[in-house]
Design a protein around this motif. Structure first.
Motif, PDB file in Angstrom:
ATOM      1  N   MET A   1     -59.064 108.642   4.572  1.00 14.35           N
ATOM      2  CA  MET A   1     -57.631 108.516   4.518  1.00 14.35           C
ATOM      3  C   MET A   1     -57.286 107.486   3.448  1.00 14.35           C
ATOM      4  O   MET A   1     -57.878 106.414   3.390  1.00 14.35           O
ATOM      5  CB  MET A   1     -57.104 108.083   5.893  1.00 14.35           C
ATOM      6  N   ALA A   2     -56.319 107.818   2.655  1.00 16.99           N
ATOM      7  CA  ALA A   2     -55.870 106.892   1.608  1.00 16.99           C
ATOM      8  C   ALA A   2     -55.137 105.717   2.244  1.00 16.99           C
ATOM      9  O   ALA A   2     -54.494 105.860   3.273  1.00 16.99           O
ATOM     10  CB  ALA A   2     -54.941 107.620   0.639  1.00 16.99           C
ATOM     11  N   THR A   3     -55.260 104.568   1.631  1.00 14.22           N
ATOM     12  CA  THR A   3     -54.563 103.383   2.115  1.00 14.22           C
ATOM     13  C   THR A   3     -53.763 102.778   0.978  1.00 14.22           C
ATOM     14  O   THR A   3     -54.003 103.077  -0.192  1.00 14.22           O
ATOM     15  CB  THR A   3     -55.556 102.330   2.657  1.00 14.22           C
ATOM     16  N   LYS A   4     -52.827 101.935   1.350  1.00 19.40           N
ATOM     17  CA  LYS A   4     -52.015 101.247   0.356  1.00 19.40           C
ATOM     18  C   LYS A   4     -51.782  99.835   0.851  1.00 19.40           C
ATOM     19  O   LYS A   4     -51.499  99.613   2.012  1.00 19.40           O
ATOM     20  CB  LYS A   4     -50.681 101.960   0.170  1.00 19.40           C
ATOM     21  N   LYS A   5     -51.913  98.886  -0.031  1.00 17.26           N
ATOM     22  CA  LYS A   5     -51.709  97.483   0.307  1.00 17.26           C
ATOM     23  C   LYS A   5     -50.215  97.181   0.272  1.00 17.26           C
ATOM     24  O   LYS A   5     -49.516  97.578  -0.663  1.00 17.26           O
ATOM     25  CB  LYS A   5     -52.462  96.598  -0.678  1.00 17.26           C
ATOM     26  N   VAL A   6     -49.721  96.492   1.317  1.00 16.30           N
ATOM     27  CA  VAL A   6     -48.319  96.092   1.389  1.00 16.30           C
ATOM     28  C   VAL A   6     -48.236  94.625   1.795  1.00 16.30           C
ATOM     29  O   VAL A   6     -49.205  94.056   2.303  1.00 16.30           O
ATOM     30  CB  VAL A   6     -47.520  96.953   2.400  1.00 16.30           C
ATOM     31  N   THR A   7     -47.101  94.043   1.595  1.00 15.67           N
ATOM     32  CA  THR A   7     -46.863  92.667   2.007  1.00 15.67           C
ATOM     33  C   THR A   7     -45.817  92.673   3.103  1.00 15.67           C
ATOM     34  O   THR A   7     -44.781  93.329   2.964  1.00 15.67           O
ATOM     35  CB  THR A   7     -46.358  91.826   0.818  1.00 15.67           C
ATOM     36  N   VAL A   8     -46.106  91.982   4.197  1.00 24.17           N
ATOM     37  CA  VAL A   8     -45.150  91.857   5.300  1.00 24.17           C
ATOM     38  C   VAL A   8     -45.037  90.386   5.682  1.00 24.17           C
ATOM     39  O   VAL A   8     -45.939  89.593   5.414  1.00 24.17           O
ATOM     40  CB  VAL A   8     -45.563  92.691   6.538  1.00 24.17           C
TER      41      VAL A   8
ATOM     42  N   ALA B   1     -60.093  89.971  15.610  1.00 24.28           N
ATOM     43  CA  ALA B   1     -61.239  89.389  14.902  1.00 24.28           C
ATOM     44  C   ALA B   1     -62.270  90.419  14.446  1.00 24.28           C
ATOM     45  O   ALA B   1     -62.572  90.508  13.266  1.00 24.28           O
ATOM     46  CB  ALA B   1     -61.893  88.325  15.770  1.00 24.28           C
ATOM     47  N   GLU B   2     -62.810  91.203  15.359  1.00 22.11           N
ATOM     48  CA  GLU B   2     -63.893  92.130  14.991  1.00 22.11           C
ATOM     49  C   GLU B   2     -63.399  93.356  14.235  1.00 22.11           C
ATOM     50  O   GLU B   2     -64.060  93.835  13.331  1.00 22.11           O
ATOM     51  CB  GLU B   2     -64.668  92.542  16.233  1.00 22.11           C
ATOM     52  N   ARG B   3     -62.242  93.887  14.632  1.00 22.90           N
ATOM     53  CA  ARG B   3     -61.713  95.081  13.964  1.00 22.90           C
ATOM     54  C   ARG B   3     -61.150  94.759  12.602  1.00 22.90           C
ATOM     55  O   ARG B   3     -61.140  95.607  11.723  1.00 22.90           O
ATOM     56  CB  ARG B   3     -60.599  95.707  14.799  1.00 22.90           C
ATOM     57  N   GLY B   4     -60.618  93.566  12.458  1.00 19.80           N
ATOM     58  CA  GLY B   4     -59.954  93.191  11.223  1.00 19.80           C
ATOM     59  C   GLY B   4     -58.445  93.324  11.375  1.00 19.80           C
ATOM     60  O   GLY B   4     -57.941  94.152  12.128  1.00 19.80           O
ATOM     61  N   LEU B   5     -57.746  92.481  10.657  1.00 22.44           N
ATOM     62  CA  LEU B   5     -56.293  92.427  10.756  1.00 22.44           C
ATOM     63  C   LEU B   5     -55.639  93.744  10.331  1.00 22.44           C
ATOM     64  O   LEU B   5     -54.733  94.237  10.994  1.00 22.44           O
ATOM     65  CB  LEU B   5     -55.759  91.258   9.909  1.00 22.44           C
ATOM     66  N   SER B   6     -56.110  94.336   9.247  1.00 21.11           N
ATOM     67  CA  SER B   6     -55.494  95.586   8.761  1.00 21.11           C
ATOM     68  C   SER B   6     -55.630  96.702   9.786  1.00 21.11           C
ATOM     69  O   SER B   6     -54.669  97.437  10.044  1.00 21.11           O
ATOM     70  CB  SER B   6     -56.122  96.015   7.442  1.00 21.11           C
ATOM     71  N   ALA B   7     -56.796  96.851  10.379  1.00 26.52           N
ATOM     72  CA  ALA B   7     -57.002  97.893  11.384  1.00 26.52           C
ATOM     73  C   ALA B   7     -56.124  97.645  12.607  1.00 26.52           C
ATOM     74  O   ALA B   7     -55.533  98.573  13.172  1.00 26.52           O
ATOM     75  CB  ALA B   7     -58.473  97.958  11.794  1.00 26.52           C
ATOM     76  N   TYR B   8     -56.020  96.384  13.004  1.00 26.70           N
ATOM     77  CA  TYR B   8     -55.196  96.021  14.155  1.00 26.70           C
ATOM     78  C   TYR B   8     -53.732  96.367  13.901  1.00 26.70           C
ATOM     79  O   TYR B   8     -53.066  96.983  14.733  1.00 26.70           O
ATOM     80  CB  TYR B   8     -55.362  94.535  14.452  1.00 26.70           C
ATOM     81  N   VAL B   9     -53.236  95.977  12.735  1.00 26.50           N
ATOM     82  CA  VAL B   9     -51.834  96.229  12.395  1.00 26.50           C
ATOM     83  C   VAL B   9     -51.571  97.728  12.262  1.00 26.50           C
ATOM     84  O   VAL B   9     -50.556  98.237  12.750  1.00 26.50           O
ATOM     85  CB  VAL B   9     -51.432  95.463  11.113  1.00 26.50           C
ATOM     86  N   ALA B  10     -52.485  98.465  11.643  1.00 25.62           N
ATOM     87  CA  ALA B  10     -52.311  99.921  11.506  1.00 25.62           C
ATOM     88  C   ALA B  10     -52.240 100.580  12.884  1.00 25.62           C
ATOM     89  O   ALA B  10     -51.399 101.454  13.127  1.00 25.62           O
ATOM     90  CB  ALA B  10     -53.446 100.517  10.679  1.00 25.62           C
ATOM     91  N   GLU B  11     -53.116 100.148  13.796  1.00 27.51           N
ATOM     92  CA  GLU B  11     -53.107 100.705  15.154  1.00 27.51           C
ATOM     93  C   GLU B  11     -51.791 100.380  15.860  1.00 27.51           C
ATOM     94  O   GLU B  11     -51.198 101.233  16.522  1.00 27.51           O
ATOM     95  CB  GLU B  11     -54.284 100.135  15.945  1.00 27.51           C
ATOM     96  N   ALA B  12     -51.314  99.149  15.706  1.00 21.79           N
ATOM     97  CA  ALA B  12     -50.057  98.745  16.333  1.00 21.79           C
ATOM     98  C   ALA B  12     -48.878  99.547  15.773  1.00 21.79           C
ATOM     99  O   ALA B  12     -47.982  99.956  16.511  1.00 21.79           O
ATOM    100  CB  ALA B  12     -49.827  97.245  16.128  1.00 21.79           C
TER     101      ALA B  12
END
Length: 92
Positions: A1-8, A23-34
């Motif tokens: 899946m393509a991703t794109k960097k954003v600022t929030v 911590a283990e999943r990483g912030l980006s994965a956590y935020v994407a899931e949320a």
């Protein structure tokens, strides 16, 4: 899946809590899931609103019956999950 960097911008205290939880999943994965979870809830709310406009609000009896049915389904899934683990263990 393509991703794109954003600022929030996120409140600092919330970010500290999220980093601990993610911590283990990483912030980006956590935020994407949320965000997926929030998007799905928003879509579900749209459906609920449309259904209530179309058919009227859910009565307490209907709500209680739906909750009872969901509890029965959850119990059946748990029985199958526990039964599947026990059967898998027996084969070993």
């Amino acid at each position: 899946m393509a991703t794109k960097k954003v600022t929030v911008t996120i409140p600092e205290e919330l970010l500290d809590e999220i980093r601990t939880d993610a911590a283990e999943r990483g912030l980006s994965a956590y935020v994407a899931e949320a965000l997926r979870f929030k998007r799905d809830r928003d879509r579900l709310l749209e459906l609920v609103n449309w259904l209530e406009e179309e058919y009227g609000p859910v009565t307490e009896d209907e709500r209680a019956a739906a909750i009872e049915e969901l509890e029965d389904l959850d119990a059946e899934h748990e029985r199958r999950r526990v039964g599947g683990k026990r059967n898998a263990g027996e084969a070993a």
